[in-house]
Design an enzyme around this catalytic site. Structure first.
Site, short mmCIF file in Angstrom:
data_model
loop_
_atom_site.label_atom_id
_atom_site.label_comp_id
_atom_site.label_asym_id
_atom_site.label_seq_id
_atom_site.Cartn_x
_atom_site.Cartn_y
_atom_site.Cartn_z
N CYS A 104 16.10 55.39 62.08
CA CYS A 104 16.83 55.82 61.13
C CYS A 104 18.46 56.34 61.20
O CYS A 104 18.88 57.32 60.66
CB CYS A 104 16.12 57.40 60.86
SG CYS A 104 15.58 58.33 62.25
N GLU A 134 11.91 63.84 56.41
CA GLU A 134 12.93 62.65 56.74
C GLU A 134 13.46 62.06 56.80
O GLU A 134 12.46 60.72 56.13
CB GLU A 134 13.20 62.94 58.47
CG GLU A 134 14.48 62.42 59.40
CD GLU A 134 14.14 61.26 59.99
OE1 GLU A 134 14.24 59.85 60.09
OE2 GLU A 134 13.35 61.87 61.49
#
Length: 703
Positions: A313, A274
């Site tokens: 994020c 990720e």
């Protein structure tokens, strides 16, 4: 988890080395190595908190310990037993949250930020502790899909199963969520039965170490199921192979370096990542100023800019709004920040936004913003100057050594500027850009190159459908926000353990969470072939064609008289035949009100291609089936709680007869109750042994 050496005093108290927890004990490097360890500073004050080093740590031994001791200990537990340990651990950590909050504040996190990280991580444990017991069998093998018959006589068949990978799960986490990031990866690996090696990011790794220390002190997890490496792991992938998994969260550049390692490229190490994500929030053309959707959009944007100081994020980096609403959105965002955001040390009263995690991070974000300004961005709100902040003592001013930054909102005359769609400032920074129509909004969102999440804020179903279907393939998650869910929504930036977290392209192409899906990421799907008896032996689930034990005939005992302690897979009962009459069908139609023509009108029924004439109701046959297999005395069967997989296959007319064959298919004891669940394979056949209906009967049975 047992400790073979006394854990050192808190690294934060002594400014000593943050310890690693490996091979069942706490480890720190020798004095010579410690002298060159990397410093860790308080994000708000610049005070030295600790040092980090793994110099001299035998990473090969760490991996081997997980593969041996950890695999063996976890292999002794079923999915349900592992799930219960996660629940127990969640309850234990819940009682120690205040300790973790105090450490989290030193990372620049406010109380709300800390709740997102710490409470969110503990919540993941609770969720997987529940889902593991509700959605997985109380065994170590998961059956994936139905049996496939591979021979005419049914003696050879195949299906798919999941079993745990035989190595370790290496989890490399980012600095922004030292607790959530660790626990959200640990939980599914633990349920699967795979030992974890955690590598936290250096600036906030001391918080992760404190949580691991608490986990160790709890004694809840089996030996070897969790190890922590505090510091560099540059050679760790050298010791991994196809048995192992790496789950990485961080920058795309680091992910690409790891993905290019020979053991990933050629050695078969499973790798998921990720990484960077230029997440978008799209305001629908109907959501003009004054609507609940406009207000929800502005609130969401400001929240994502300032929560964790924008170091998420999933933060909104691009606010994509109708061109005519750009000025309104920019003004509303500025007003909300001015009214509600108080920048400062999280330990000060009233502070709502803290510092970035480190001075290095501050420098990176400022440099990114400057690059965006140079590319044509304009400051709609905020400044790159050192801001005045509230210190822990309540004073206000510029703090030397603190990694503070004002929230920054950029406007762009040119929405096509490359930097908007390629440069991520990982801090309290977002851009607002205008679109001309829905197709243009979809195109701009897709220019992010693949993202973790997008929000669509509209109350128009047609707009929502067009936007979501247009951008879905570019995103791992899409939040639809309107007046109906604005207050109940968990928010743009909050992944939930039930749903997938990850995204395509720039976002890394990986996938985490998603409930039991994430457990399967730590397991190998294997096709197995053999006779029904062998498939039953491997899976613990009875397969059609496998041996049955008709207990009335062999033991003189109906299987419903057997508690879980003596009931076995394959125990079965077969009833006698019961004839169906036209009077039975008519009576059932009149008593239930189900007078569908196939049960009441001979001429109409005969005209139907599926029926020979008037036929019995399916639910009449099911009711009779229950009467044919039931054993009426109290216990050990406590309740019938449902049917699954029901199919009606052959119609039954007046004059036909039916019988039922019931076989114990799957037995699932409940770890915490004095009963378990039994799924019975039920088959209704007629006088010619043709299958009338198939289904599973679910019962609760005393242990």
């Amino acid at each position: 988890m047992t400790t073979t050496a006394t854990a050192p005093a808190s690294a934060v108290d002594t400014a000593e080395i943050v310890p690693s927890f490996v091979r069942g004990s706490w480890w720190t490097p020798d004095a010579a190595a410690a002298a060159s360890a990397s410093p860790v500073l308080d994000a708000s004050t610049g005070e030295l908190l600790a040092r980090v080093s793994t110099e001299g740590l035998d990473l090969a031994a760490v991996v081997d310990y997980g593969r041996t001791t950890g695999q063996e200990a976890l292999g002794q537990l079923t999915f349900h037993q592992r799930a219960l340990k996660l629940k127990e651990l969640a309850q234990y950590l819940n009682g120690r949250r205040d300790e973790f909050y105090a450490l989290s504040a030193q990372t620049g996190a406010t109380k709300v930020d800390s709740m997102i990280d710490i409470d969110g991580g503990i919540g993941v444990l609770f969720t997987f502790g529940s889902k593991g017991r509700r959605e997985l069998p109380n065994s170590q093998v998961v059956v994936d899909g139905p049996m496939e018959i591979l021979s005419r006589d049914g003696s050879f068949a195949g299906e798919h199963i999941y079993t745990r990978i035989p190595g370790v799960a290496v989890q490399i986490n980012a600095f922004n969520f030292p607790v959530w990031g660790m626990l959200e990866k640990l939980a599914p690996a633990f349920i699967a039965g795979v030992p974890t090696i955690v590598k936290p990011a250096t600036p906030t790794g001391y918080v992760a170490a404190a949580v691991v220390k608490a986990i160790d002190e709890s004694g809840i997890l089996p030996e070897g199921s969790l190890q922590l490496v505090s510091g560099s792991v540059r050679t760790l992938l050298d010791h991994l192979d196809y048995r192992d998994l790496v789950a990485f969260t961080g920058s795309a550049s680091t992910a690409n370096t790891l993905k290019s390692h020979p053991n990933v490229v050629k050695g078969g190490v499973r790798f998921t990542s990720e990484t960077d994500s230029l997440n978008a929030a799209i305001l629908g053309p109907d959501a003009v100023k004054g609507t609940p959707e406009f207000d929800a959009f502005v609130k969401s944007l400001v929240t994502e800019m300032t929560a964790k100081a924008g170091q998420k994020c999933t933060s909104i980096r691009r606010a994509i709004v109708p061109q005519e609403l750009v000025a309104d959105v920019a003004a509303a965002v500025g007003e909300r920040i001015t009214e509600r955001v108080v920048l400062g040390d999280p330990r000060a009263e009233g502070v709502t936004m803290g510092a970035l995690a480190s001075l290095e991070q501050l420098a990176d974000v400022r440099a990114a913003v400057q690059s965006m300004l140079d590319a044509g961005g304009e400051l709609a709100y905020g400044s790159l100057d050192a801001p005045k902040v509230t210190s822990a003592d309540g004073s206000v001013g510029v703090v030397d050594g603190g990694a503070f930054m004002s929230p920054v909102l950029l406007r762009w005359a040119d929405p096509e500027a490359e930097e908007i769609h390629s440069l991520e400032a990982f801090g309290p920074v977002s851009s607002v850009i205008g679109y001309s129509d829905i197709a243009d909004a979809v195109r701009l969102a897709a220019r992010g190159g693949g993202s973790l999440v997008a929000s669509v804020c509209t109350n128009d179903p047609d707009v929502a459908r067009e936007l979501v279907t247009g951008i879905a393939a570019h995103h791992g998650r899409v939040l639809m926000l309107n007046r109906e869910d604005a207050r109940s929504s968990t928010g743009h930036g909050s992944p939930v353990p039930h749903l997938v977290h990850g995204g395509p392209g720039r976002a890394g192409g990986g996938e985490e969470l998603g409930g039991i899906r994430s457990v399967m990421h730590h397991m190998q799907r294997t096709a197995i072939q053999g006779s029904p008896n062998m498939l039953t032996a491997v899976t613990g689930v009875w397969h059609t064609g496998a041996d049955r034990n008709f207990t009335v005939e062999t033991e003189g005992l109906h299987p419903f008289r057997k508690p879980l302690a003596t009931l076995r897979i394959g125990d079965a009962v077969r009833s006698g035949l019961r004839e169906v009459t036209l009077e039975d069908i008519t009576a059932f139609a009149n008593s239930t009100g189900d007078t569908f023509y196939a049960h009441t009108n001979q001429e109409a029924a005969e005209a139907n291609p599926f029926f020979p004439g008037i036929v019995a109701h399916g639910y009449l046959l099911l009711s009779w089936g229950a009467g044919l297999f039931v054993e009426p005395a109290p216990g050990p069967v406590l309740a019938n709680y449902g049917l699954e997989n029901l199919r009606f296959i052959t119609p039954v007319a007046a004059g036909d007869s039916i019988r039922v064959t019931l076989t114990a298919k799957k037995i699932t004891p409940r770890e915490t109750d004095e009963y378990g669940e039994v799924a019975w394979d039920a088959v209704l056949t007629n006088q010619n042994d043709e299958i009338v209906a198939t289904y599973d009967v679910l019962t609760l049975v005393e242990k």
